[in-house]
Write a protein that holds these residues in place. Structure first.
Motif, PDB file in Angstrom:
ATOM      1  N   ALA A 156       0.833  -1.200   0.000  1.00 28.67           N
ATOM      2  CA  ALA A 156       0.000   0.000   0.000  1.00 28.67           C
ATOM      3  C   ALA A 156       0.870   1.253   0.000  1.00 28.67           C
ATOM      4  O   ALA A 156       0.570   2.227  -0.689  1.00 28.67           O
ATOM      5  CB  ALA A 156      -0.922  -0.006   1.217  1.00 28.67           C
ATOM      6  N   LYS A 157       1.948   1.249   0.762  1.00 29.93           N
ATOM      7  CA  LYS A 157       2.851   2.395   0.817  1.00 29.93           C
ATOM      8  C   LYS A 157       3.523   2.582  -0.537  1.00 29.93           C
ATOM      9  O   LYS A 157       3.684   3.707  -1.002  1.00 29.93           O
ATOM     10  CB  LYS A 157       3.894   2.187   1.912  1.00 29.93           C
ATOM     11  CG  LYS A 157       4.938   3.250   1.977  1.00 29.93           C
ATOM     12  CD  LYS A 157       4.823   4.037   3.236  1.00 29.93           C
ATOM     13  CE  LYS A 157       5.984   4.984   3.379  1.00 29.93           C
ATOM     14  NZ  LYS A 157       5.679   6.329   3.009  1.00 29.93           N
ATOM     15  N   ALA A 158       3.929   1.495  -1.190  1.00 30.07           N
ATOM     16  CA  ALA A 158       4.562   1.594  -2.500  1.00 30.07           C
ATOM     17  C   ALA A 158       3.583   2.161  -3.526  1.00 30.07           C
ATOM     18  O   ALA A 158       3.951   3.010  -4.341  1.00 30.07           O
ATOM     19  CB  ALA A 158       5.069   0.225  -2.951  1.00 30.07           C
ATOM     20  N   ALA A 159       2.320   1.726  -3.465  1.00 26.38           N
ATOM     21  CA  ALA A 159       1.309   2.249  -4.395  1.00 26.38           C
ATOM     22  C   ALA A 159       1.072   3.730  -4.130  1.00 26.38           C
ATOM     23  O   ALA A 159       0.917   4.525  -5.068  1.00 26.38           O
ATOM     24  CB  ALA A 159       0.004   1.463  -4.256  1.00 26.38           C
ATOM     25  N   PHE A 160       1.035   4.126  -2.856  1.00 31.42           N
ATOM     26  CA  PHE A 160       0.864   5.537  -2.509  1.00 31.42           C
ATOM     27  C   PHE A 160       2.019   6.358  -3.055  1.00 31.42           C
ATOM     28  O   PHE A 160       1.822   7.451  -3.580  1.00 31.42           O
ATOM     29  CB  PHE A 160       0.755   5.694  -0.987  1.00 31.42           C
ATOM     30  CG  PHE A 160       0.653   7.132  -0.544  1.00 31.42           C
ATOM     31  CD1 PHE A 160      -0.535   7.830  -0.697  1.00 31.42           C
ATOM     32  CD2 PHE A 160       1.748   7.777  -0.001  1.00 31.42           C
ATOM     33  CE1 PHE A 160      -0.634   9.154  -0.299  1.00 31.42           C
ATOM     34  CE2 PHE A 160       1.664   9.098   0.404  1.00 31.42           C
ATOM     35  CZ  PHE A 160       0.465   9.789   0.254  1.00 31.42           C
ATOM     36  N   ASP A 161       3.236   5.834  -2.943  1.00 32.56           N
ATOM     37  CA  ASP A 161       4.412   6.540  -3.458  1.00 32.56           C
ATOM     38  C   ASP A 161       4.331   6.719  -4.974  1.00 32.56           C
ATOM     39  O   ASP A 161       4.691   7.771  -5.493  1.00 32.56           O
ATOM     40  CB  ASP A 161       5.694   5.796  -3.089  1.00 32.56           C
ATOM     41  CG  ASP A 161       6.016   5.914  -1.606  1.00 32.56           C
ATOM     42  OD1 ASP A 161       5.409   6.765  -0.926  1.00 32.56           O
ATOM     43  OD2 ASP A 161       6.889   5.143  -1.151  1.00 32.56           O
ATOM     44  N   VAL A 162       3.858   5.720  -5.690  1.00 32.99           N
ATOM     45  CA  VAL A 162       3.721   5.812  -7.140  1.00 32.99           C
ATOM     46  C   VAL A 162       2.666   6.862  -7.496  1.00 32.99           C
ATOM     47  O   VAL A 162       2.877   7.705  -8.369  1.00 32.99           O
ATOM     48  CB  VAL A 162       3.362   4.434  -7.746  1.00 32.99           C
ATOM     49  CG1 VAL A 162       2.981   4.563  -9.207  1.00 32.99           C
ATOM     50  CG2 VAL A 162       4.517   3.473  -7.578  1.00 32.99           C
ATOM     51  N   PHE A 163       1.533   6.843  -6.800  1.00 34.10           N
ATOM     52  CA  PHE A 163       0.470   7.823  -7.057  1.00 34.10           C
ATOM     53  C   PHE A 163       0.964   9.234  -6.757  1.00 34.10           C
ATOM     54  O   PHE A 163       0.720  10.161  -7.537  1.00 34.10           O
ATOM     55  CB  PHE A 163      -0.769   7.493  -6.208  1.00 34.10           C
ATOM     56  CG  PHE A 163      -1.857   8.514  -6.346  1.00 34.10           C
ATOM     57  CD1 PHE A 163      -2.615   8.588  -7.508  1.00 34.10           C
ATOM     58  CD2 PHE A 163      -2.112   9.431  -5.333  1.00 34.10           C
ATOM     59  CE1 PHE A 163      -3.603   9.546  -7.649  1.00 34.10           C
ATOM     60  CE2 PHE A 163      -3.098  10.388  -5.469  1.00 34.10           C
ATOM     61  CZ  PHE A 163      -3.856  10.449  -6.626  1.00 34.10           C
ATOM     62  N   THR A 164       1.656   9.404  -5.645  1.00 25.12           N
ATOM     63  CA  THR A 164       2.173  10.723  -5.276  1.00 25.12           C
ATOM     64  C   THR A 164       3.175  11.219  -6.314  1.00 25.12           C
ATOM     65  O   THR A 164       3.137  12.389  -6.709  1.00 25.12           O
ATOM     66  CB  THR A 164       2.840  10.665  -3.889  1.00 25.12           C
ATOM     67  OG1 THR A 164       1.884  10.169  -2.945  1.00 25.12           O
ATOM     68  CG2 THR A 164       3.327  12.025  -3.433  1.00 25.12           C
ATOM     69  N   SER A 165       4.054  10.347  -6.757  1.00 22.08           N
ATOM     70  CA  SER A 165       5.040  10.732  -7.768  1.00 22.08           C
ATOM     71  C   SER A 165       4.364  11.154  -9.066  1.00 22.08           C
ATOM     72  O   SER A 165       4.754  12.148  -9.690  1.00 22.08           O
ATOM     73  CB  SER A 165       6.000   9.572  -8.038  1.00 22.08           C
ATOM     74  OG  SER A 165       6.698   9.228  -6.874  1.00 22.08           O
TER      75      SER A 165
END
Length: 192
Positions: A156-165
């Protein structure tokens, strides 16, 4: 200097190329023998240190597989203590250098020409690692935190990082296009 250059042929005697080549090869072989002898001497010194440490390694519990007393050959012979530490000989070929590889580079744990002091340094290192392990297993201490990488993160954190980027990239692109239009509006208005 080189003996071949000091000897000059007598008058009327011509030096033959084959003899000169043979002499150069002999000199090279002699130098190679010296290098091999030095390497063998280093390996022998490390093997003697390993013999001094055999009892220390025999006292390590059999379930602790971190330590491995092993001498390796090669250009730079090494006495491996564990996966990250080893003993090698210094530049003078008489000094024992106990080294540890870390994330920040290699550090010198001990450096001494005395084999007893080198053995004591290795013994102390093994004891420190064993006490550290016992403390972690007993729960008295937390193991060192792993370096967080992409693979260590939660999905979930990795997906959030991708969305934020992606959102930041799009916002930057929008601001960039707006700035170009603002500064170039006069030129664009004349063209139409």
């Amino acid at each position: 200097m080189n003996e071949a250059l000091e000897e000059t042929p007598a008058k009327g005697e011509l030096r033959r190329l084959a003899a000169a080549i043979r002499e150069v090869k002999t000199n090279n072989a002699d130098r190679t023998d010296v290098v091999v002898d030095l390497r063998e001497a280093q390996q022998t010194r490390l093997e003697i240190l390993a013999q001094d440490l055999e009892q220390v390694f025999a006292d390590i519990p059999s379930d602790d597989e971190r330590f491995d007393l092993n001498v390796t050959g090669g250009l730079q012979p090494r006495l491996w203590i564990d996966a990250v530490s080893h003993v090698t000989m210094g530049r003078d070929k008489r000094t024992y250098r106990f080294l540890k590889d870390t994330r920040n580079g290699r550090i010198v744990l001990a450096e001494t020409p005395d084999i007893r002091k080198a053995a004591d340094a290795v013994t102390l290192y093994v004891a420190e690692r064993m006490v550290e392990r016992e403390a972690v297993l007993a729960g008295d201490r937390e193991p060192p935190a792993p370096v967080l990488g992409v693979l260590d993160r939660e999905p979930a954190k990795a997906a959030f990082d991708v969305f934020t980027s992606l959102a930041l990239f799009l916002a930057g692109a929008f601001v960039g296009v707006a700035a170009v239009l603002y500064f170039a509006w006069d030129r664009l208005a004349i063209s139409f």
